[in-house]
Design an enzyme around this catalytic site. Structure first.
Site, mmCIF file in Angstrom:
data_model
loop_
_atom_site.group_PDB
_atom_site.id
_atom_site.type_symbol
_atom_site.label_atom_id
_atom_site.label_comp_id
_atom_site.label_asym_id
_atom_site.label_seq_id
_atom_site.Cartn_x
_atom_site.Cartn_y
_atom_site.Cartn_z
ATOM 1 N N MET A 1 1.663 -1.250 -1.119
ATOM 2 C CA MET A 1 2.063 -1.072 -2.505
ATOM 3 C C MET A 1 2.680 -2.326 -3.099
ATOM 4 O O MET A 1 3.403 -2.261 -4.083
ATOM 5 C CB MET A 1 3.044 0.098 -2.626
ATOM 6 C CG MET A 1 2.390 1.458 -2.457
ATOM 7 S SD MET A 1 1.004 1.724 -3.581
ATOM 8 C CE MET A 1 1.833 1.586 -5.149
ATOM 9 N N GLY A 2 2.402 -3.490 -2.531
ATOM 10 C CA GLY A 2 2.881 -4.708 -3.156
ATOM 11 C C GLY A 2 3.321 -5.755 -2.147
ATOM 12 O O GLY A 2 3.315 -5.543 -0.930
ATOM 13 N N ASP B 1 9.299 8.027 0.438
ATOM 14 C CA ASP B 1 8.883 7.148 1.537
ATOM 15 C C ASP B 1 10.094 6.712 2.360
ATOM 16 O O ASP B 1 10.360 5.520 2.534
ATOM 17 C CB ASP B 1 8.132 5.932 0.997
ATOM 18 C CG ASP B 1 7.294 5.240 2.067
ATOM 19 O OD1 ASP B 1 7.063 5.856 3.120
ATOM 20 O OD2 ASP B 1 6.868 4.101 1.842
#
Length: 580
Positions: free
Chosen positions: A30-31, A142
């Site tokens: 995610m990055g 998460d």
């Protein structure tokens, strides 16, 4: 993978949104996270750059900035402070405090496992931070070792524990509504709750499940359900017995098993009311009697190759509504009849904890929603900082976020604190800045522009609050509750509608034979939903148990003195037929 790492390293030396990128710190799905320098302030920060596919989605950009604004308003000593967020040159970025340390995963790799006291010392602050995140209306989604940061000994704030990366880069809370890839959910399977895997309703108790899995990992050195195939891991989270640390650590009290098993219960209602309550149970278990030594069990055999594990359930394309609840009347009703007994997403209204004076440098665990005299710093008569002038709030022309800007009251480099007046009459902290503007992405585009207040601080001197002109009150239907409008539905039963300003909850009412006439229609079925839940998912889906065609209407709700008040009727545009 080498090509991706090369592309990520290629950013080093470039300038992005006023940040010079100095070094690559980490990279994930995610990055990418860099160590960077804020050029104007000369401050070292951690700069997270999100994938271009997300920046290209206008809805995601709006949700990202809204959640970033909420996250930035959190004032908790164990939440990594967020300084700035936005998009530039087709890139989404997030600027936050640089933590000079290592994540919990690196600690566990080095030390193997922790004792109960060491576990509580690390996860206690994480539990407090998660509860603060939930009170602010966010869900982490998460919880894992890589998102728990520990400051190195000998550094400033040595030994401090931080929770990072909560919610703002995880897309939707439902499995099938992720905007990046249909049929996948965001999170780490080894720490994901059953409801997150299945795409059901997700609130703070889902994070508690992840925290229980993390506690098991810290105590035993293994994840709760070690399986050779990811499908088997998913199935174990859905159907296997809750993990019990004493199977690998016979020296642990049986009370530890009970605490972990409850926090990792398959149904959210069977878990603790909060993450802190779970840690309190673990601390109490540390002083419980230790059972007699028992032989270590044989390792669980893997699934035989001839009998593969059942496939995980189908992940829906939109968030299904929760189980139907009895219809409330249009009068006060205790909140407990409309929500589970365990922790749920927060509702509107003043916080239960007493308010107190807050200074810009003081972290607090309570939600940053306060009266104006508490949300800003009340100055002494002889301690006045140069206050801002000409404070104004305007919507942007592109992403429709609200930009609050003002004129500096003098040449000094002061810090400004910006607060927003909520529909309940409380003041919510938007953020702090040394510039003369700030972007508030937490207000939906269809809502009216709220009232803001700006305070300047220079050392110990503080100015008085300067407010924007109040906006006109929104129109309200009979009953005094703004109405849900523009209900639309697809043949599959996916609903979309517009939330009115100031409304955080709504009632979805369904009838098989004709359109519902009132929210308390005795022949109808109803579900209560929350604004935060809908905004994160972008859509709600009728359960498969509802036969189509059917008739649907949506009524607004409001919390008053702890009770749920339902609007007496529906807006004409908030009724429709599905699957006709």
């Amino acid at each position: 993978m080498p090509e991706q790492q090369s592309a990520a390293a290629g950013w080093v030396g470039h300038v992005l949104a006023g940040h010079r990128i100095d070094a690559l710190i980490g990279e994930g799905g995610m990055g990418v996270v860099y160590r960077a320098t804020h050029l104007r302030l000369g401050r070292t920060v951690a700069l997270k750059v999100l994938p271009p596919a997300l920046a290209a989605d206008l809805d995601y950009r709006r949700r990202f900035e809204r959640e970033a604004a909420i996250a930035a308003s959190l004032e908790h000593p164990n939440v990594v402070p967020i300084y700035d967020a936005g998009h530039t040159d087709g890139v989404l970025y997030l600027s936050m405090r640089f933590v000079d340390g290592e994540d919990l995963g690196a600690v566990l790799q080095r030390e193997g496992r922790l004792g109960i006291d060491g576990l509580c010392a690390v996860l206690g602050p994480v539990a407090d931070a998660l509860d603060a995140v939930h009170e602010a209306g966010l869900v982490h989604r998460d919880v894992k070792p890589g998102n728990v940061l520990l400051v190195r000994a000998g550094r400033p704030r040595g030994g401090q524990v931080y929770l990072c990366d909560f919610g703002i880069a995880k897309g939707a809370t439902a499995a099938g509504s992720d905007i990046t890839s249909a049929g996948q959910y965001m999170g780490t399977p080894q720490y994901s709750s059953p409801e997150q895997i299945e795409g059901r309703w997700v609130d703070g108790r889902s994070d508690q499940y992840g925290l229980a899995c993390l506690a098991y990992r810290c105590l035993t050195g293994e994840v709760p359900y070690p399986r050779p195939e990811m499908a088997a891991v998913v199935y174990a989270h859905l159907a296997a017995d809750p993990p019990r640390p004493s199977r690998l650590r016979p020296d642990l009290p049986v009370a530890v098993d009970a605490a972990v098993a409850r926090a990792a219960a398959k149904h959210p209602d069977h878990r603790f009311p909060s993450c802190s309550a779970f840690l309190d149970a673990l601390r109490a278990a540390a002083h419980a009697p230790v059972p007699r030594p028992r032989p270590r069990p044989r390792p669980t055999a893997p699934y035989p190759t001839s009998t593969p594990p059942p496939a995980p359930p189908h992940l829906p394309a939109a968030t299904p509504l929760p189980a139907a609840t009895p219809l409330p009347s249009a009068t006060h009703r205790p909140a407990a009849t409309h929500r589970p007994a365990a922790t749920h997403l927060p509702t509107s209204g003043p916080p239960a904890a007493p308010t107190r004076r807050i200074t810009p440098d003081e972290p607090v665990a309570a939600p940053a929603t306060l009266p104006l005299r508490e949300a800003v710093d009340t100055p002494a008569p002889d301690e006045q900082a140069p206050g801002p002038t000409d404070v104004r709030a305007e919507r942007g022309t592109g992403d429709r976020s609200i930009t609050v800007s003002w004129t500096a009251g003098g040449p000094q480099d002061v810090e400004y604190k910006v607060t927003r007046l909520t529909p309940e009459g409380r003041w919510h902290v938007v953020g702090r800045t040394r510039s003369t503007s700030i972007v508030d992405g937490a207000v939906t585009p269809d809502a009216r522009i709220p009232e803001y207040a700006v305070v300047a601080r220079l050392g110990s001197a503080v100015s008085g609050p300067v407010r924007t002109p109040p906006a006109d009150d929104p129109e309200e239907p009979p009953g005094g509750i703004p109405a849900v409008r523009h209900l639309a539905a697809t043949a599959s039963g996916t609903l979309a509608f517009e939330w009115p300003p100031g409304i955080t909850e709504a009632m979805v009412v369904v009838r098989a034979d004709r359109l519902p006439e009132t929210p308390d229609d005795p022949a109808a079925t109803a579900w209560k939903i929350t604004n935060m839940r809908y905004e994160l998912d972008g859509g709600l889906r009728l359960p498969s148990s509802v036969p189509l065609p059917c008739h649907v209407a949506v009524a607004s709700c409001r919390r008053v003195d702890g009770g749920l008040v339902v609007a007496p009727g529906f807006d004409p545009t908030a009724r429709t037929t599905v699957g006709a």
